[in-house]
Design a protein around this motif. Structure first.
Motif, PDB file in Angstrom:
ATOM      1  N   ASN A   1      -1.161   0.672  -6.833  1.00 45.28           N
ATOM      2  CA  ASN A   1      -0.891  -0.664  -6.291  1.00 45.28           C
ATOM      3  C   ASN A   1      -2.066  -1.175  -5.476  1.00 45.28           C
ATOM      4  N   GLY A   2      -2.616  -0.291  -4.632  1.00 44.74           N
ATOM      5  CA  GLY A   2      -3.700  -0.699  -3.735  1.00 44.74           C
ATOM      6  C   GLY A   2      -4.912  -1.167  -4.512  1.00 44.74           C
TER       7      GLY A   2
ATOM      8  N   CYS B   1      -3.535   3.199   1.487  1.00 48.16           N
ATOM      9  CA  CYS B   1      -2.751   3.842   0.430  1.00 48.16           C
ATOM     10  C   CYS B   1      -2.856   5.350   0.525  1.00 48.16           C
TER      11      CYS B   1
ATOM     12  N   ARG C   1      -0.799   6.567   3.553  1.00 46.29           N
ATOM     13  CA  ARG C   1       0.657   6.389   3.430  1.00 46.29           C
ATOM     14  C   ARG C   1       1.239   7.217   2.297  1.00 46.29           C
ATOM     15  N   GLU C   2       0.472   7.314   1.187  1.00 46.79           N
ATOM     16  CA  GLU C   2       1.014   8.066   0.056  1.00 46.79           C
ATOM     17  C   GLU C   2       1.048   9.555   0.374  1.00 46.79           C
TER      18      GLU C   2
ATOM     19  N   THR D   1       0.819  -1.210   0.000  1.00 49.39           N
ATOM     20  CA  THR D   1       0.000   0.000   0.000  1.00 49.39           C
ATOM     21  C   THR D   1       0.853   1.260   0.000  1.00 49.39           C
ATOM     22  N   THR D   2       1.679   1.432  -1.015  1.00 48.60           N
ATOM     23  CA  THR D   2       2.484   2.648  -1.079  1.00 48.60           C
ATOM     24  C   THR D   2       1.938   3.645  -2.089  1.00 48.60           C
ATOM     25  N   THR D   3       1.259   3.172  -3.132  1.00 42.22           N
ATOM     26  CA  THR D   3       0.573   4.097  -4.047  1.00 42.22           C
ATOM     27  C   THR D   3      -0.840   3.585  -4.284  1.00 42.22           C
ATOM     28  N   LEU D   4      -1.723   4.500  -4.690  1.00 39.68           N
ATOM     29  CA  LEU D   4      -3.124   4.137  -4.905  1.00 39.68           C
ATOM     30  C   LEU D   4      -3.250   3.093  -6.019  1.00 39.68           C
TER      31      LEU D   4
END
Lengths: 194, 217
Positions: free
Chosen positions: B36-37, B145, B148-149, B31-34
């Motif tokens: 990816n999520g 995401c 965290r982003e 969950t580091t970018t939308l």
């Protein structure tokens, strides 16, 4: 040769710890870390299975899947190998080393669905490790898991008695504590090996 | 059992990540970018629906003793299909998620739903259950995401190639981002706070419902 194995070992235990930097095996890590004794048992069981699984899946991949050009079946093949392996280990221990079976017994069935085990099998192939390197990576990755879960179980014993906001009680505060332990492990990422 | 109650269960009351605490490895890892999520959430949703339907259809055929092994083989088959499709059509996503796509096999949400729901209900109900639980999982990933982003990188909606060339929309200047939230540590901390938030919210809702009931009487 020895140098490379040492590098693999050190990075698997500390720098690229399976739990704190790769997020593999979080479910058993959070589930079985309430007491140091059970954490130790789970840690040893995982180390044992990860070592055997690394060896078995490497051999299956090299001598079965690659010659038959069936590499795309890796996921299915590996999970079957791991499930069979866990079952075999369980039966073997029950018959021949009952004392060890008593200690590890209840954790073994859980390990089939531990993503650290399937993870190490897939990473070995991805990183192109040889047989010996795979086994060392599996064993030391397991030791890293053992270190993480035992350290965290000591932290967690204290958390039970702490006074924290209602919404944080139980699981959330344990996750935040795990985050702080992970922060400590980040210190190792500055180490340059090689 | 209605669709509405199933959806409510999946999103809130029995959310697979926030309440049942399943599938945490992937929740924290990717969950580091939308981008990816959402990609991971939809992949899991598709696999969950397919495996639920299949297992439910075969529930009277699979012998009880080897059911877990049979479930795992069925799930692994669908995971392989999705893995190959992603490699072929969305290589960027496949590269970002890496080993976590094949690891959906051992994601406890899928095996958990197979054992707890699909093995006891008919095909249609199981498909709906897969859809609702999948949406709940995706929702949890999206919340993680966004937090965290935004804190870790100062952007929103990163990773989509059609939004600002994959860099996302910058909200916080680059100098003020707190990188640690994009690192593994941030995954643990954010999930801790998000679960605490959802526990607080569900307690408030329960209290409200109890008050309403008391008023009616």
């Amino acid at each position: 040769m020895i140098g490379k194995l040492f590098t693999i070992a050190l990075s698997a235990i500390l720098v690229e710890n399976f739990i704190f930097s790769q997020f593999l095996g979080i479910c058993p890590f959070m589930g079985v870390s309430k007491k140091p004794n059970t954490a130790l048992g789970m840690g040893f069981a995982v180390t044992f299975v990860m070592t055997l699984a690394s060896a078995a899946t490497w051999a299956v991949n090299q001598y079965l899947l690659v010659p038959l050009k069936l590499e795309y079946m890796q996921t299915v093949a590996f999970i079957l190998v791991i499930a069979a392996l866990v079952q075999l280990v369980e039966m073997f221990l029950q018959k021949s080393v009952p004392a060890l079976y008593q200690a590890l017994g209840i954790y073994l069935p859980l390990i089939t669905t531990n993503c650290a085990v399937l993870g190490v099998a897939l990473l070995n192939i991805q990183k192109g490790y040889s047989f010996l390197e795979s086994v060392v990576y599996g064993f030391t990755g397991g030791l890293g898991f053992l270190l993480a879960i035992v350290l965290f179980s000591f932290v967690r014993e204290r958390i039970d008695h702490c006074d924290c906001p209602k919404a944080f009680r139980g699981f959330p505060i344990a996750l935040i504590a795990a985050g702080l332990v992970a922060l400590a492990f980040m210190g190792f990422s500055g180490m340059s090996i090689g | 059992m209605t669709f509405r109650s199933q959806l409510k269960d999946g999103l809130l009351r029995k959310n697979p990540v926030l309440v049942q605490l399943l599938g945490m490895c992937s929740t924290m890892a990717i969950t580091t970018t939308l981008f990816n999520g959402i990609g991971m959430g939809l992949s899991v949703t598709v696999i969950l629906i397919l495996s639920n339907v299949f297992i439910s259809a075969l529930r009277k055929v699979i012998p009880n003793k080897i059911r877990i092994a049979a479930y795992i083989v069925i799930i692994a088959g669908f995971v392989t299909i999705v893995d190959l499709l992603l490699q072929a059509f969305i290589p960027a996503l496949s590269e970002n998620l890496g080993v976590f796509i094949p690891l959906i096999v051992v994601n406890c949400i899928i095996l958990g739903r197979a054992e707890a729901f699909a093995s006891k209900h008919n095909v249609w109900q199981s498909a709906l259950d897969g859809l609702c639980q999948g949406i709940g999982y995706t929702l949890a990933l999206v919340i993680m995401c966004l937090i965290r982003e935004l804190i870790g990188n100062g952007t929103i909606a990163g990773g989509f190639s059609f939004i600002n060339g994959g860099n996302g929309i910058r909200i916080v200047p680059e100098a003020y981002r707190i990188l640690i939230f994009a690192l593994p540590v941030g995954g643990f901390l954010t999930l801790g706070f998000v679960i605490a938030g959802s526990q607080w919210l569900s307690r408030k809702l329960d209290e409200k419902a109890a008050r309403k009931e008391a008023e009616q009487q």
